[in-house]
Write a protein that holds these residues in place. Structure first.
Motif, PDB file in Angstrom:
ATOM      1  N   UNK A   1       0.814  -1.199   0.000  1.00 40.77           N
ATOM      2  CA  UNK A   1       0.000   0.000   0.000  1.00 40.77           C
ATOM      3  C   UNK A   1       0.856   1.261   0.000  1.00 40.77           C
ATOM      4  N   UNK A   2       1.946   1.226   0.769  1.00 41.96           N
ATOM      5  CA  UNK A   2       2.818   2.401   0.821  1.00 41.96           C
ATOM      6  C   UNK A   2       3.410   2.711  -0.555  1.00 41.96           C
ATOM      7  N   UNK A   3       3.797   1.694  -1.280  1.00 46.03           N
ATOM      8  CA  UNK A   3       4.392   1.897  -2.606  1.00 46.03           C
ATOM      9  C   UNK A   3       3.424   2.590  -3.555  1.00 46.03           C
ATOM     10  N   UNK A   4       2.136   2.354  -3.401  1.00 38.76           N
ATOM     11  CA  UNK A   4       1.163   2.971  -4.292  1.00 38.76           C
ATOM     12  C   UNK A   4       0.680   4.332  -3.772  1.00 38.76           C
ATOM     13  N   UNK A   5       1.045   4.681  -2.555  1.00 40.18           N
ATOM     14  CA  UNK A   5       0.651   5.972  -1.973  1.00 40.18           C
ATOM     15  C   UNK A   5       1.614   7.071  -2.433  1.00 40.18           C
ATOM     16  N   UNK A   6       1.144   8.305  -2.468  1.00 37.20           N
ATOM     17  CA  UNK A   6       2.005   9.423  -2.893  1.00 37.20           C
ATOM     18  C   UNK A   6       2.892   9.938  -1.752  1.00 37.20           C
ATOM     19  N   UNK A   7       3.711   9.035  -1.200  1.00 37.23           N
ATOM     20  CA  UNK A   7       4.609   9.402  -0.102  1.00 37.23           C
ATOM     21  C   UNK A   7       6.003   8.884  -0.397  1.00 37.23           C
ATOM     22  N   UNK A   8       6.982   9.512   0.206  1.00 36.13           N
ATOM     23  CA  UNK A   8       8.359   9.046   0.122  1.00 36.13           C
ATOM     24  C   UNK A   8       8.569   8.006   1.211  1.00 36.13           C
ATOM     25  N   UNK A   9       9.190   6.900   0.850  1.00 40.03           N
ATOM     26  CA  UNK A   9       9.426   5.822   1.811  1.00 40.03           C
ATOM     27  C   UNK A   9      10.903   5.812   2.202  1.00 40.03           C
ATOM     28  N   UNK A  10      11.163   5.712   3.503  1.00 32.26           N
ATOM     29  CA  UNK A  10      12.509   5.578   4.014  1.00 32.26           C
ATOM     30  C   UNK A  10      12.506   4.501   5.096  1.00 32.26           C
ATOM     31  N   UNK A  11      13.555   3.705   5.112  1.00 32.10           N
ATOM     32  CA  UNK A  11      13.779   2.726   6.153  1.00 32.10           C
ATOM     33  C   UNK A  11      14.883   3.308   7.023  1.00 32.10           C
ATOM     34  N   UNK A  12      14.574   3.586   8.286  1.00 30.83           N
ATOM     35  CA  UNK A  12      15.488   4.301   9.170  1.00 30.83           C
ATOM     36  C   UNK A  12      15.957   3.366  10.281  1.00 30.83           C
ATOM     37  N   UNK A  13      17.262   3.400  10.543  1.00 34.46           N
ATOM     38  CA  UNK A  13      17.838   2.574  11.598  1.00 34.46           C
ATOM     39  C   UNK A  13      18.985   3.313  12.267  1.00 34.46           C
ATOM     40  N   UNK A  14      19.253   2.937  13.492  1.00 34.61           N
ATOM     41  CA  UNK A  14      20.390   3.534  14.203  1.00 34.61           C
ATOM     42  C   UNK A  14      21.594   2.602  14.228  1.00 34.61           C
ATOM     43  N   UNK A  15      21.589   1.574  13.402  1.00 33.92           N
ATOM     44  CA  UNK A  15      22.707   0.630  13.395  1.00 33.92           C
ATOM     45  C   UNK A  15      23.996   1.303  12.925  1.00 33.92           C
ATOM     46  N   UNK A  16      25.091   0.941  13.570  1.00 30.41           N
ATOM     47  CA  UNK A  16      26.410   1.420  13.140  1.00 30.41           C
ATOM     48  C   UNK A  16      27.331   0.236  12.887  1.00 30.41           C
ATOM     49  N   UNK A  17      26.801  -0.961  12.904  1.00 26.98           N
ATOM     50  CA  UNK A  17      27.604  -2.181  12.812  1.00 26.98           C
ATOM     51  C   UNK A  17      27.855  -2.623  11.376  1.00 26.98           C
ATOM     52  N   UNK A  18      27.057  -2.152  10.418  1.00 24.96           N
ATOM     53  CA  UNK A  18      27.211  -2.602   9.038  1.00 24.96           C
ATOM     54  C   UNK A  18      26.942  -1.454   8.079  1.00 24.96           C
ATOM     55  N   UNK A  19      27.486  -1.592   6.889  1.00 24.49           N
ATOM     56  CA  UNK A  19      27.289  -0.568   5.865  1.00 24.49           C
ATOM     57  C   UNK A  19      25.868  -0.623   5.313  1.00 24.49           C
ATOM     58  N   UNK A  20      25.493   0.428   4.663  1.00 20.91           N
ATOM     59  CA  UNK A  20      24.179   0.493   4.038  1.00 20.91           C
ATOM     60  C   UNK A  20      24.010  -0.626   3.014  1.00 20.91           C
ATOM     61  N   UNK A  21      25.060  -0.932   2.275  1.00 27.33           N
ATOM     62  CA  UNK A  21      25.022  -2.001   1.267  1.00 27.33           C
ATOM     63  C   UNK A  21      24.755  -3.359   1.923  1.00 27.33           C
ATOM     64  N   UNK A  22      25.439  -3.647   3.046  1.00 24.91           N
ATOM     65  CA  UNK A  22      25.217  -4.908   3.766  1.00 24.91           C
ATOM     66  C   UNK A  22      23.798  -4.981   4.321  1.00 24.91           C
TER      67      UNK A  22
END
Length: 99
Positions: free
Chosen positions: A1-22
């Motif tokens: 549903x979020x993908x079809x909504x007119x909103x920007x999607x972000x996945x937010x985390x406070x992890x510092x143990x791994x890179x964004x790619x991992x």
């Protein structure tokens, strides 16, 4: 549903143990339909601040997190970035950070 909504999607985390790619790879394996530019981590925020302030950090982060700082100058550091990296918290490194 979020993908079809007119909103920007972000996945937010406070992890510092791994890179964004991992993190992207791990989330994709879990079945998330996600793009790398939709992930915002505390390392992303740290990198943005380093670029904004134009400083050269001593990176006290896990080796797996280092790719998120590619291209950031670290010679003659004048700032410190601290993440979850117990293997780097020893006398020599802490001495460097305080100097």
């Amino acid at each position: 549903r979020l993908r079809s909504a007119p909103v920007t999607i972000r996945f937010v985390t406070n992890t510092t143990k791994e890179s964004k790619r991992d993190l992207l790879e791990r989330l994709t394996k879990l079945g998330f339909d996600i793009a790398e530019n939709e992930i915002f981590t505390s390392l992303t925020a740290a990198r943005n601040l380093l670029e904004q302030k134009q400083v050269r950090p001593l990176l006290l982060v896990d080796d797996k997190a280092l790719p998120d700082f590619t291209g950031i100058g670290t010679d003659d550091p004048n700032a410190v970035v601290v993440g979850l990296a117990p293997e780097h918290f020893h006398y020599e490194m802490m001495n460097r950070a305080f100097r």
